[in-house]
Scaffold this active site. Structure first.
Site, PDB file in Angstrom:
ATOM      1  CG  HIS A 155      -9.988  10.874  38.449  1.00  0.00           C
ATOM      2  ND1 HIS A 155     -11.073  11.248  39.205  1.00  0.00           N
ATOM      3  CD2 HIS A 155      -8.962  11.668  38.848  1.00  0.00           C
ATOM      4  CE1 HIS A 155     -10.714  12.241  40.008  1.00  0.00           C
ATOM      5  NE2 HIS A 155      -9.449  12.502  39.818  1.00  0.00           N
ATOM      6  CB  SER A 276     -14.103 -19.148  26.376  1.00  0.00           C
ATOM      7  OG  SER A 276     -15.261 -19.309  25.580  1.00  0.00           O
ATOM      8  CE  LYS A 282     -12.715 -13.936  26.929  1.00  0.00           C
ATOM      9  NZ  LYS A 282     -14.149 -14.025  27.043  1.00  0.00           N
ATOM     10  CD  GLU A 289     -13.743 -12.632  35.663  1.00  0.00           C
ATOM     11  OE1 GLU A 289     -14.947 -12.808  35.476  1.00  0.00           O
ATOM     12  OE2 GLU A 289     -12.880 -12.908  34.813  1.00  0.00           O
TER      13      GLU A 289
END
Ligand code: ARG
Length: 472
Positions: A155, A276, A282, A289
């Site tokens: 979980h 970024s 970043k 992704e």
């Protein structure tokens, strides 16, 4: 001029021609189309269906076309209906009558069924190689981090201690099954439909076994209707590829989480991250992704194939032309994903201290603490209760089980002694879990070796197609 010009009085409407044409996506099968035609011509010659010398000329002519395509001397005509039509037309232009004899005892229906099998068989082999590389990388990394304690989750809540090596080997298991699925798909696709004709075979005395063996198949297909209209091999491969993408996507999701400051279990190499345009701090896991995102399109391809096939009567229907884009895209996508994913995993920096720190904060040794009291003679239910109160105390006071003073332990139960620290040490908790399949470092090392040996023992794929000299 169309193949069917004799029957028709008008040329095909230009836009309809474009709509009907598959050349923009089937020209990638040019080599396989030529290999199939060479085998067919050689067989026609050997069986006396066409003159042996003419068969020889056809084979040489086709080999020349392949060379010219590869050198760029010959360009594929984008207005051709498909790759089969284009190559046969080119051959006829070059050889005249001999070229016109190539299509004897053959239809584009068995031809396309053959070409797609030949093409996908090679793709299966290439993907297997890439998947093997990935699994090898995982095994090696797992052995290197066999002792790195990290929290195991259910979980997405810290549950029990495992090792990073154990976690990686879970993925190695998945990719091993994926390899097996690819191998299985290849096995069932490896039968030759050539000789099925348009749908009803042919009256010519063909030697279908000969073409099958020239092209490296395990044998000819056994029903002409099925031979031309079976696309199981596309669906099966697309399914195997989609399942592999699902595995890569789950792995990507974890990599993305692990890269976040909330976890910081790993850091991706600069070469496999992006920055970024506005936020200078970043470092984004774009590759992971993208892989996660692309799983969606591959699942879409599989769905398209299944849906396209489900209502088709026997035998060939033009709907089937849609098989190629779906399955080619699935295969291309997986291959592209693996090309980026394997070195990304290989070069990622693992941060075991952060994993260890996270493991120390989630009370993941609470079960072991209860087991300690059981070892001292307390019934498990009582031990569970005492440990539960201890955990509640720790949460309230911002402590961990490991840094709680002995007096506090003893205030909860007199059976606690100095040896409790050893009993609940994460290393000990992990080392003790050496049941088969468990996360103990010695297990991880053994599993890594077992899987590496399996990969090495994997027999090589049979050569895709025998050398050209065999055809003549
Ligand atoms: N381009 C077609 C396909 O990909 C080849 C087979 C054409 N056969 C036919 N009867 N129209 O399926």
């Amino acid at each position: 001029m169309k193949l069917w010009a004799g029957r028709f009085q008008k040329e095909t409407d230009q836009k309809t021609n474009d709509f009907n044409s598959s050349i923009s996506f089937d020209s990638r099968m040019a080599r396989e189309d030529i290999e199939g035609s060479i085998a067919h011509a050689a067989m026609l010659g050997a069986c006396g269906v066409i003159d042996k010398d003419e068969a020889g000329k056809i084979c040489i002519g086709l080999e020349q076309i392949l060379r010219d395509l590869e050198s760029g001397a010959l360009q594929i005509d984008p207005s051709a209906e498909d790759i089969h039509t284009f190559i046969e037309g080119e051959l006829t232009q070059r050889l005249g009558d001999a070229g016109k004899r190539l299509h004897t005892a053959r239809s584009r229906n068995d031809q396309v069924a053959l070409d797609v099998r030949l093409y996908l068989r090679k793709q299966c082999d290439a993907l297997s190689g890439q998947l093997r590389d990935l699994t090898q990388v995982l095994c090696k990394k797992a052995a290197g981090y066999a002792e790195a304690v990290m929290p195991g989750y259910t979980h997405l809540q810290r549950a029990q201690p495992i090792t990073f090596g154990h976690h990686l080997m879970a993925y190695a298991e998945m990719f091993l099954r994926d390899l097996d699925r690819l191998r299985d798909a290849r096995k069932r696709m490896n039968f030759c439909p050539l000789g099925s004709g348009a749908l009803a075979g042919t009256t010519y005395p063909l030697d279908r076994g000969m073409t099958a063996s020239l092209l490296g198949f395990d044998g000819p297909t056994h029903n002409s209707l099925d031979g031309v209209s079976d696309r199981d091999f596309c669906m099966e491969l697309a399914a195997a590829v989609a399942i592999t993408m699902v595995h890569l996507s789950r792995f990507s999701e974890e990599i993305i989480l692990w890269c976040s400051w909330e976890f910081k279990f790993i850091e991706l190499d600069d070469a496999f991250s992006t920055g970024s345009s506005i936020m200078p701090q970043k470092k984004n896991p774009d590759i992971a992704e993208l892989v996660r995102g692309k799983a969606g399109r591959v699942i879409g391809g599989l769905t398209a194939l299944l849906t396209m096939m489900k209502g088709l009567p026997l035998a060939y229907n033009k709907d089937m032309q849609e098989d190629k884009e779906a399955v080619f895209d699935a295969v291309d996508t997986l291959s592209m994903c693996l090309t980026a994913f394997v070195p990304m995993v290989e070069t990622m920096k693992v941060l075991p201290e952060n994993m260890r720190r996270a493991a120390a904060r989630g009370f993941i040794n609470a079960t072991d603490c209860a087991d300690y009291l059981v070892g001292k003679g307390l019934p498990f239910r009582d031990a569970y209760k005492v440990t539960g109160s201890l955990v509640a105390y720790c949460i309230e006071h911002g402590r961990t089980l490991e840094d709680l003073p002995l007096e506090t332990y003893q205030a909860f139960h007199p059976l606690f002694g100095e040896d409790v620290y050893e009993a609940i040490s994460l290393e000990r908790c992990v080392n003790g879990r050496k049941v088969l399949g468990g996360p103990a470092p010695e297990n991880v090392r053994a599993e890594s070796e077992r899987v590496l040996a399996l990969l090495n023992a994997c027999e090589e794929w049979p050569a895709a197609v025998p050398g050209g000299e065999l055809w003549l």
